[in-house]
Design a protein around this motif. Structure first.
Motif, short mmCIF file in Angstrom:
data_model
loop_
_atom_site.label_atom_id
_atom_site.label_comp_id
_atom_site.label_asym_id
_atom_site.label_seq_id
_atom_site.Cartn_x
_atom_site.Cartn_y
_atom_site.Cartn_z
N GLU A 1 68.67 109.66 75.15
CA GLU A 1 67.81 110.81 75.44
C GLU A 1 68.02 111.20 76.90
O GLU A 1 67.93 110.36 77.79
CB GLU A 1 66.35 110.47 75.18
CG GLU A 1 65.40 111.64 75.42
CD GLU A 1 64.00 111.33 74.96
OE1 GLU A 1 63.61 111.79 73.86
OE2 GLU A 1 63.28 110.59 75.68
N SER B 1 68.05 114.27 71.70
CA SER B 1 66.80 114.71 72.31
C SER B 1 66.93 114.70 73.82
O SER B 1 67.76 113.98 74.38
CB SER B 1 65.62 113.82 71.87
OG SER B 1 65.80 112.49 72.34
N GLU C 1 68.95 118.34 69.74
CA GLU C 1 68.23 118.96 68.63
C GLU C 1 66.74 119.09 68.92
O GLU C 1 66.07 119.96 68.35
CB GLU C 1 68.43 118.14 67.36
CG GLU C 1 69.89 118.03 66.92
CD GLU C 1 70.10 116.99 65.83
OE1 GLU C 1 69.10 116.36 65.42
OE2 GLU C 1 71.25 116.82 65.39
N GLN C 2 66.22 118.23 69.78
CA GLN C 2 64.79 118.24 70.12
C GLN C 2 64.64 118.32 71.64
O GLN C 2 65.21 117.50 72.36
CB GLN C 2 64.09 116.98 69.61
CG GLN C 2 64.13 116.80 68.11
CD GLN C 2 63.19 115.68 67.66
OE1 GLN C 2 61.97 115.83 67.66
NE2 GLN C 2 63.75 114.55 67.28
N PHE D 1 61.88 118.25 74.71
CA PHE D 1 60.52 117.84 75.03
C PHE D 1 60.20 118.14 76.48
O PHE D 1 60.97 117.78 77.38
CB PHE D 1 60.31 116.34 74.77
CG PHE D 1 60.44 115.95 73.33
CD1 PHE D 1 59.46 116.28 72.41
CD2 PHE D 1 61.57 115.27 72.88
CE1 PHE D 1 59.58 115.93 71.07
CE2 PHE D 1 61.71 114.91 71.55
CZ PHE D 1 60.70 115.25 70.64
N CYS E 1 57.58 127.83 73.58
CA CYS E 1 58.18 127.25 72.38
C CYS E 1 59.02 128.25 71.59
O CYS E 1 60.05 127.89 71.00
CB CYS E 1 57.04 126.72 71.50
SG CYS E 1 57.45 126.17 69.87
N LEU F 1 66.00 124.86 67.32
CA LEU F 1 65.72 123.57 67.94
C LEU F 1 64.24 123.22 67.78
O LEU F 1 63.40 124.11 67.63
CB LEU F 1 66.08 123.60 69.42
CG LEU F 1 67.50 124.04 69.79
CD1 LEU F 1 67.62 124.20 71.30
CD2 LEU F 1 68.52 123.05 69.26
N ALA F 2 63.94 121.96 67.82
CA ALA F 2 62.54 121.52 67.85
C ALA F 2 62.06 121.52 69.29
O ALA F 2 62.84 121.25 70.22
CB ALA F 2 62.40 120.13 67.24
N GLY G 1 58.76 120.20 71.79
CA GLY G 1 57.55 119.39 71.78
C GLY G 1 57.11 118.96 73.17
O GLY G 1 57.71 119.32 74.19
N SER H 1 55.73 120.15 68.48
CA SER H 1 55.86 118.78 67.99
C SER H 1 55.50 117.83 69.13
O SER H 1 55.14 118.26 70.23
CB SER H 1 57.26 118.52 67.45
OG SER H 1 58.23 118.68 68.46
N GLU I 1 56.45 114.01 71.15
CA GLU I 1 57.10 112.73 71.39
C GLU I 1 56.01 111.82 71.95
O GLU I 1 55.58 111.98 73.11
CB GLU I 1 58.26 112.86 72.38
CG GLU I 1 58.95 111.52 72.61
CD GLU I 1 60.20 111.64 73.47
OE1 GLU I 1 61.27 111.17 73.04
OE2 GLU I 1 60.11 112.21 74.57
N THR J 1 57.39 113.68 65.93
CA THR J 1 58.78 113.61 65.48
C THR J 1 59.57 112.53 66.20
O THR J 1 60.62 112.09 65.72
CB THR J 1 59.48 114.97 65.67
OG1 THR J 1 59.44 115.32 67.06
CG2 THR J 1 58.77 116.06 64.86
#
Length: 251
Positions: A33, A61, A86-87, A89, A116, A124-125, A127, A156, A158, A183
């Motif tokens: 990450e 991430s 993909e994620q 945060f 967001c 993409l996600a 969070g 979302s 983390e 997630t």
């Protein structure tokens, strides 16, 4: 399927990055990450992608600051697509920027909901990653984390479990309440009182006081798939990375 990853912030004091990638790959990690300046301040993110590929690692991430996302959303999306993220945060809010009442936290939740949109629209996600302050009750008894998630339904989470524990909050209650909105989770541990003072009171995963087997099972049951090993200040990042992965594989 459970994905074990490694927050590269844990190795920030042990350059160079390519050596860290090789170490993690040799230990059996498949993912890492990213964080802040590691990805947002490089001239060519494809260089990071190449280093990842060379070590059979993926960075699915990443932590990226809210200001960067608000000011340079297109660049954040391009960076993510290049590296394979993909994620995304948002990791932190400086003390002087933190609201002090429920209305302020709801307003902050709306800011996140707006930030967001372009990220989610790009596939993409998006969070939030917590520390302890989001789990510290307000004068009204409300938790900032609840207020944020209530006002931003597409956000979302983390879940950094150890920070919630530090705030004397019950992580199992939070996991059961939010289920599939969590997630990803940070897997870190807290040393017994008076121990590991040279490491700011953090412990290697499985060697501290957090009830990880129970919490890991609860996160899995709630649908969490990405588990990221983290230590805020290890004196030996290889020792931490090795012990953390060995412990997590036994949960």
């Amino acid at each position: 399927m459970t994905d074990f990853s490694y927050q590269l912030y844990s190795s920030r004091n042990f350059p160079p990055l390519d050596n860290t990638f090789k170490m993690l790959s040799d230990l059996g990690y498949k993912g890492v990450e990213g964080y802040g300046a590691l990805v947002t301040e490089i001239d060519d993110p494809s260089e990071v992608r190449a280093q990842l590929d060379q070590n059979n690692l993926k960075m699915t991430s990443c932590h990226i600051g809210l200001d960067f996302i608000q000011d340079e959303a297109a660049r954040a999306i391009s960076l993510a697509k290049t590296v394979g993220i993909e994620q995304v945060f948002v990791p932190f809010l400086m003390p002087d920027s933190r609201p002090n009442d429920a209305d302020g936290w709801r307003a902050f939740g709306k800011v996140l909901a707006e930030a967001c949109k372009p990220i989610v629209d790009a596939g993409l996600a998006f969070g939030w990653h917590n520390h302890d302050f989001e789990f510290t009750k307000l004068a009204t008894g409300e938790l900032p984390m609840d207020l944020i998630l209530d006002i931003a339904p597409d956000l979302s989470m983390e879940f950094d479990v150890a920070w919630a524990v530090k705030a004397d909050s019950d992580p199992l209650t939070f996991i059961n309440k939010y289920q599939n909105r969590i997630t990803a989770a940070h897997i870190k541990d807290i040393a017994p009182v008076g121990e590991c003072l040279d490491e700011d009171g953090w412990a290697d995963v499985g060697h501290g006081t957090v009830a990880w087997p129970q919490l890991f099972a609860a996160l899995k049951a709630a649908g969490t798939e990405l588990f990221v090993m983290e230590h805020d200040n290890p004196s030996d990042h290889q020792r931490f990375a090795s012990r953390a992965l060995a412990s997590a594989q036994q949960f």
